[in-house]
Design a protein around this motif. Structure first.
Motif, PDB file in Angstrom:
ATOM      1  N   LEU A  22       0.826  -1.211   0.000  1.00 21.29           N
ATOM      2  CA  LEU A  22       0.000   0.000   0.000  1.00 21.29           C
ATOM      3  C   LEU A  22       0.860   1.260   0.000  1.00 21.29           C
ATOM      4  O   LEU A  22       0.602   2.217  -0.743  1.00 21.29           O
ATOM      5  CB  LEU A  22      -0.929   0.003   1.221  1.00 21.29           C
ATOM      6  N   ALA A  23       1.890   1.265   0.844  1.00 19.83           N
ATOM      7  CA  ALA A  23       2.744   2.457   0.947  1.00 19.83           C
ATOM      8  C   ALA A  23       3.487   2.719  -0.357  1.00 19.83           C
ATOM      9  O   ALA A  23       3.615   3.866  -0.800  1.00 19.83           O
ATOM     10  CB  ALA A  23       3.728   2.285   2.101  1.00 19.83           C
ATOM     11  N   SER A  24       3.971   1.663  -0.981  1.00 20.10           N
ATOM     12  CA  SER A  24       4.696   1.836  -2.240  1.00 20.10           C
ATOM     13  C   SER A  24       3.764   2.295  -3.355  1.00 20.10           C
ATOM     14  O   SER A  24       4.118   3.164  -4.158  1.00 20.10           O
ATOM     15  CB  SER A  24       5.375   0.521  -2.630  1.00 20.10           C
ATOM     16  N   LEU A  25       2.556   1.733  -3.411  1.00 24.54           N
ATOM     17  CA  LEU A  25       1.583   2.156  -4.422  1.00 24.54           C
ATOM     18  C   LEU A  25       1.222   3.629  -4.243  1.00 24.54           C
ATOM     19  O   LEU A  25       1.123   4.379  -5.224  1.00 24.54           O
ATOM     20  CB  LEU A  25       0.326   1.289  -4.336  1.00 24.54           C
ATOM     21  N   CYS A  26       1.020   4.048  -3.001  1.00 27.63           N
ATOM     22  CA  CYS A  26       0.677   5.448  -2.753  1.00 27.63           C
ATOM     23  C   CYS A  26       1.846   6.368  -3.100  1.00 27.63           C
ATOM     24  O   CYS A  26       1.647   7.474  -3.618  1.00 27.63           O
ATOM     25  CB  CYS A  26       0.260   5.637  -1.296  1.00 27.63           C
ATOM     26  N   ARG A  27       3.054   5.926  -2.843  1.00 28.63           N
ATOM     27  CA  ARG A  27       4.227   6.724  -3.206  1.00 28.63           C
ATOM     28  C   ARG A  27       4.312   6.903  -4.721  1.00 28.63           C
ATOM     29  O   ARG A  27       4.783   7.937  -5.207  1.00 28.63           O
ATOM     30  CB  ARG A  27       5.486   6.049  -2.671  1.00 28.63           C
ATOM     31  N   ARG A  28       3.833   5.917  -5.454  1.00 31.57           N
ATOM     32  CA  ARG A  28       3.841   5.999  -6.919  1.00 31.57           C
ATOM     33  C   ARG A  28       2.747   6.921  -7.449  1.00 31.57           C
ATOM     34  O   ARG A  28       2.667   7.162  -8.650  1.00 31.57           O
ATOM     35  CB  ARG A  28       3.631   4.605  -7.512  1.00 31.57           C
ATOM     36  N   GLY A  29       1.874   7.390  -6.559  1.00 36.48           N
ATOM     37  CA  GLY A  29       0.834   8.321  -6.976  1.00 36.48           C
ATOM     38  C   GLY A  29      -0.502   7.676  -7.263  1.00 36.48           C
ATOM     39  O   GLY A  29      -1.447   8.347  -7.683  1.00 36.48           O
ATOM     40  N   GLY A  30      -0.611   6.379  -7.032  1.00 37.01           N
ATOM     41  CA  GLY A  30      -1.885   5.712  -7.290  1.00 37.01           C
ATOM     42  C   GLY A  30      -2.835   5.834  -6.109  1.00 37.01           C
ATOM     43  O   GLY A  30      -2.409   5.952  -4.956  1.00 37.01           O
ATOM     44  N   GLN A  31      -4.132   5.841  -6.407  1.00 30.48           N
ATOM     45  CA  GLN A  31      -5.138   5.795  -5.349  1.00 30.48           C
ATOM     46  C   GLN A  31      -5.491   4.337  -5.108  1.00 30.48           C
ATOM     47  O   GLN A  31      -5.804   3.598  -6.037  1.00 30.48           O
ATOM     48  CB  GLN A  31      -6.392   6.585  -5.731  1.00 30.48           C
ATOM     49  N   VAL A  32      -5.438   3.927  -3.841  1.00 30.74           N
ATOM     50  CA  VAL A  32      -5.578   2.513  -3.498  1.00 30.74           C
ATOM     51  C   VAL A  32      -6.736   2.337  -2.528  1.00 30.74           C
ATOM     52  O   VAL A  32      -6.780   2.993  -1.478  1.00 30.74           O
ATOM     53  CB  VAL A  32      -4.292   1.959  -2.854  1.00 30.74           C
ATOM     54  N   GLN A  33      -7.650   1.432  -2.864  1.00 36.72           N
ATOM     55  CA  GLN A  33      -8.704   1.059  -1.935  1.00 36.72           C
ATOM     56  C   GLN A  33      -8.334  -0.273  -1.310  1.00 36.72           C
ATOM     57  O   GLN A  33      -8.083  -1.259  -1.989  1.00 36.72           O
ATOM     58  CB  GLN A  33     -10.054   0.924  -2.647  1.00 36.72           C
ATOM     59  N   PRO A  39     -13.453  -9.417  11.102  1.00 35.79           N
ATOM     60  CA  PRO A  39     -14.036  -8.365  11.939  1.00 35.79           C
ATOM     61  C   PRO A  39     -13.040  -7.378  12.517  1.00 35.79           C
ATOM     62  O   PRO A  39     -13.408  -6.545  13.350  1.00 35.79           O
ATOM     63  CB  PRO A  39     -14.677  -9.190  13.077  1.00 35.79           C
ATOM     64  N   ASP A  40     -11.793  -7.441  12.109  1.00 37.33           N
ATOM     65  CA  ASP A  40     -10.720  -6.660  12.721  1.00 37.33           C
ATOM     66  C   ASP A  40     -10.940  -5.158  12.567  1.00 37.33           C
ATOM     67  O   ASP A  40     -11.423  -4.683  11.535  1.00 37.33           O
ATOM     68  CB  ASP A  40      -9.390  -7.057  12.077  1.00 37.33           C
ATOM     69  N   TYR A  41     -10.557  -4.401  13.616  1.00 36.40           N
ATOM     70  CA  TYR A  41     -10.612  -2.936  13.579  1.00 36.40           C
ATOM     71  C   TYR A  41      -9.239  -2.299  13.394  1.00 36.40           C
ATOM     72  O   TYR A  41      -9.117  -1.247  12.762  1.00 36.40           O
ATOM     73  CB  TYR A  41     -11.195  -2.380  14.886  1.00 36.40           C
ATOM     74  N   ILE A  42      -8.201  -2.899  13.970  1.00 34.43           N
ATOM     75  CA  ILE A  42      -6.918  -2.202  14.065  1.00 34.43           C
ATOM     76  C   ILE A  42      -6.151  -2.233  12.750  1.00 34.43           C
ATOM     77  O   ILE A  42      -5.619  -1.205  12.315  1.00 34.43           O
ATOM     78  CB  ILE A  42      -6.086  -2.775  15.226  1.00 34.43           C
ATOM     79  N   ASP A  43      -6.069  -3.389  12.088  1.00 35.10           N
ATOM     80  CA  ASP A  43      -5.389  -3.420  10.792  1.00 35.10           C
ATOM     81  C   ASP A  43      -5.977  -2.401   9.816  1.00 35.10           C
ATOM     82  O   ASP A  43      -5.226  -1.696   9.118  1.00 35.10           O
ATOM     83  CB  ASP A  43      -5.449  -4.823  10.182  1.00 35.10           C
ATOM     84  N   PRO A  44      -7.318  -2.268   9.732  1.00 33.66           N
ATOM     85  CA  PRO A  44      -7.870  -1.243   8.840  1.00 33.66           C
ATOM     86  C   PRO A  44      -7.444   0.175   9.190  1.00 33.66           C
ATOM     87  O   PRO A  44      -7.372   1.034   8.305  1.00 33.66           O
ATOM     88  CB  PRO A  44      -9.385  -1.419   8.997  1.00 33.66           C
ATOM     89  N   MET A  45      -7.162   0.452  10.471  1.00 31.76           N
ATOM     90  CA  MET A  45      -6.661   1.787  10.826  1.00 31.76           C
ATOM     91  C   MET A  45      -5.328   2.062  10.133  1.00 31.76           C
ATOM     92  O   MET A  45      -5.081   3.177   9.645  1.00 31.76           O
ATOM     93  CB  MET A  45      -6.464   1.895  12.338  1.00 31.76           C
ATOM     94  N   PHE A  46      -4.452   1.047  10.103  1.00 38.08           N
ATOM     95  CA  PHE A  46      -3.161   1.216   9.446  1.00 38.08           C
ATOM     96  C   PHE A  46      -3.333   1.359   7.937  1.00 38.08           C
ATOM     97  O   PHE A  46      -2.659   2.184   7.305  1.00 38.08           O
ATOM     98  CB  PHE A  46      -2.241   0.041   9.785  1.00 38.08           C
ATOM     99  N   HIS A  47      -4.232   0.587   7.359  1.00 41.73           N
ATOM    100  CA  HIS A  47      -4.519   0.747   5.933  1.00 41.73           C
ATOM    101  C   HIS A  47      -4.917   2.188   5.637  1.00 41.73           C
ATOM    102  O   HIS A  47      -4.411   2.821   4.704  1.00 41.73           O
ATOM    103  CB  HIS A  47      -5.675  -0.167   5.519  1.00 41.73           C
ATOM    104  N   GLN A  48      -5.868   2.707   6.417  1.00 41.97           N
ATOM    105  CA  GLN A  48      -6.380   4.052   6.164  1.00 41.97           C
ATOM    106  C   GLN A  48      -5.298   5.104   6.380  1.00 41.97           C
ATOM    107  O   GLN A  48      -5.236   6.093   5.629  1.00 41.97           O
ATOM    108  CB  GLN A  48      -7.575   4.342   7.075  1.00 41.97           C
ATOM    109  N   TYR A  49      -4.440   4.891   7.371  1.00 39.46           N
ATOM    110  CA  TYR A  49      -3.366   5.856   7.607  1.00 39.46           C
ATOM    111  C   TYR A  49      -2.453   5.964   6.389  1.00 39.46           C
ATOM    112  O   TYR A  49      -2.001   7.047   6.014  1.00 39.46           O
ATOM    113  CB  TYR A  49      -2.562   5.446   8.836  1.00 39.46           C
ATOM    114  N   VAL A  50      -2.199   4.821   5.753  1.00 41.69           N
ATOM    115  CA  VAL A  50      -1.309   4.793   4.589  1.00 41.69           C
ATOM    116  C   VAL A  50      -1.992   5.337   3.343  1.00 41.69           C
ATOM    117  O   VAL A  50      -1.431   6.150   2.608  1.00 41.69           O
ATOM    118  CB  VAL A  50      -0.801   3.364   4.339  1.00 41.69           C
TER     119      VAL A  50
END
Length: 471
Positions: A22-33, A39-50
């Motif tokens: 995710l971090a590398s894709l965002c650095r390349r300028g792509g929008q990533v969903q 049911p996890d809450y915490i891993d998605p927080m890190f996804h959203q932060y990136v």
């Protein structure tokens, strides 16, 4: 298309691999969903932060198979790339009765189940720290176990040396399975954890530096020429469906709902918040830790899960807010409190060191931390009409906590059972007639829109009653 990142078991580095991608894709300028299985809450927080975009949970137990497909199709279309992080091992799930688990029914709600539902290829992450030739047996087993699962390639994680990598490659050569990434043992990328998993993003001061190191890792450790076509979200075969909300329900009139969101309370499914807004709610985010009072002119309150036990001392010192919350509930304000929110509404929280901290006090018992983990999907049968459901309703949720209440309610919300069998788990939840739903069970409302509808309707009724009293 999109890509599923799966592990051969828990703890192999799925989250590190996912965040690096995710971090590398965002650095390349792509929008990533991004998406997260389960049911996890915490891993998605890190996804959203990136990524800057809310991560969406894909969980057919909490919602439905149809909702999983609808959610994925809806949210991947606006982004250039889509990535799904799995849960536990690839085939780890529960017994289910869905339409797509006939061959291996014990894999319902597993990463493999989601990959089949969405018709997505899988990249398998293998922890190679204690492997050499055996890596081929593991890879072969995962590739052959379910022919409906397409393993697009492997990520070899925790590789110790060039010699180690050479042994792994030699062993895998006969399988003709692409190696899409190689990660060496990492000492400079560490995300702290505690009793319920990773520490949430809001508590990590050096997180920007960690994300930069993850992006560097992603830039150098993956075969991007092979990965990018797989990550292209516009290649997905799933068609976007009209949402159940937009086709069957119109927005209700506006109400203001105070949503507690800070370091102590941050476990919310974004889909739940979206549904409230689409149904006519104005969400007012506030902090029971830092704010001196409740937001003005509210007609409802929503306390999600989180870590109130970690911040109990700060919460207990905010006496004005504790009293304001108690008064509001006594006066009939519709209130949802899940897990950490339930603990906050108790008389006291007793932490791991047996220190006691007074809380709101609307629920006449204490929440006591202990070492025993309560974890799993639940089928909950409503025992009486309440703020969110009618008596006799079956709902499906998830428990994940290390606290317990010292006393049970005389009027519990639910009788609970394990999701995949009829084992009775006892009575659960606290209900004040009409206006309070307090429970350890986390609910996702995606396939149960009647729940947020009912909540908003009760908020509207409270506003009307309060207005009549004031006039």
């Amino acid at each position: 298309m999109a890509l599923v990142i799966a592990g051969e078991r828990s703890g192999v580095g799925k989250t590190t691999v996912t965040l690096a991608l995710l971090a590398s894709l965002c650095r390349r300028g792509g929008q990533v969903q991004s998406f997260k299985v389960g049911p996890d809450y915490i891993d998605p927080m890190f996804h959203q932060y990136v990524t800057g975009l809310a991560c969406r949970n894909l969980d057919p137990v909490l919602t439905s198979e149809a909702y999983v497909q609808q959610c994925f199709a809806k949210h991947r279309q606006a982004s250039e790339y889509a990535l799904v992080e799995g849960v536990m091992g690839l085939f780890d799930g529960v017994m289910g009765s869905g339409t797509d688990d006939s061959q291996h029914p014990f894999t319902f709600a597993s990463t493999a189940h989601i990959a089949r539902l969405l018709d997505l290829p899988v990249v398998l992450v293998i922890d190679c720290s204690r492997l050499s030739g055996s890596v081929a047996a593991i890879a072969h087993g995962y590739c052959s176990f379910d022919p409906k699962i397409k393993i697009a390639g492997l990520v070899l994680n925790r590789v110790g040396s060039d010699r180690h990598l050479s042994l792994l490659k030699d062993a895998l050569q006969s399988l003709q399975l692409p190696i899409l990434g190689v990660l060496r043992r990492q000492d400079n990328i560490t995300i702290p954890d505690r009793h319920l998993g990773l520490v949430p993003t809001g508590e990590i001061s050096e997180l920007d530096a960690v994300v930069e190191r993850l992006a560097d890792l992603g830039d150098t450790c993956f075969d991007w020429q092979s990965l990018l076509p797989l990550l292209d979200s516009q290649n997905s075969k799933l068609k976007t469906q009209n949402s159940k909300l937009s086709t069957q329900h119109s927005a209700l009139s506006k109400v203001r709902i105070a949503v507690a969101r800070d370091r102590a309370f941050n476990f919310y499914y974004q889909d739940n918040l979206d549904l409230l807004q689409q149904l006519g709610a104005e969400l007012v985010f506030w902090s029971p830790l830092a704010d001196a009072e409740l937001p003005p002119n509210i007609q409802g309150m929503y306390f999600g899960g989180g870590f109130p036990e970690v911040f109990a001392e700060q919460l207990t010192k905010n006496t004005n807010v504790l009293q304001a919350v108690k008064t509001a509930i006594i006066q009939g304000m519709p209130t949802i409190a899940e897990c950490g929110g339930l603990m906050y509404l108790c008389e006291k929280i007793i932490d791991f060191e047996s220190k006691t901290y007074p809380m709101v006090g609307i629920i006449p018992t204490s929440a006591c931390m202990d070492k025993r983990l309560t974890l799993g999907y639940r089928r909950a049968v409503a025992l009486q009409d309440s703020l969110l459901v009618n008596a006799g309703t079956n709902i499906y949720g998830h428990e994940f906590h290390r606290s317990s209440l010292r006393a049970n309610s005389h009027q519990p919300l639910f009788e609970t059972y394990r999701y995949d069998c009829d084992e009775n788990m006892g009575f659960e939840g606290w209900n004040l007639p009409i206006n309070l739903h307090a429970s350890y069970i986390h609910l996702h409302w995606g396939a149960s829109i009647e729940i947020p509808q009912r909540f908003i309707q009760q908020c509207q009724s409270h506003r009307m009653c309060y207005s009549n009293v004031m006039t």
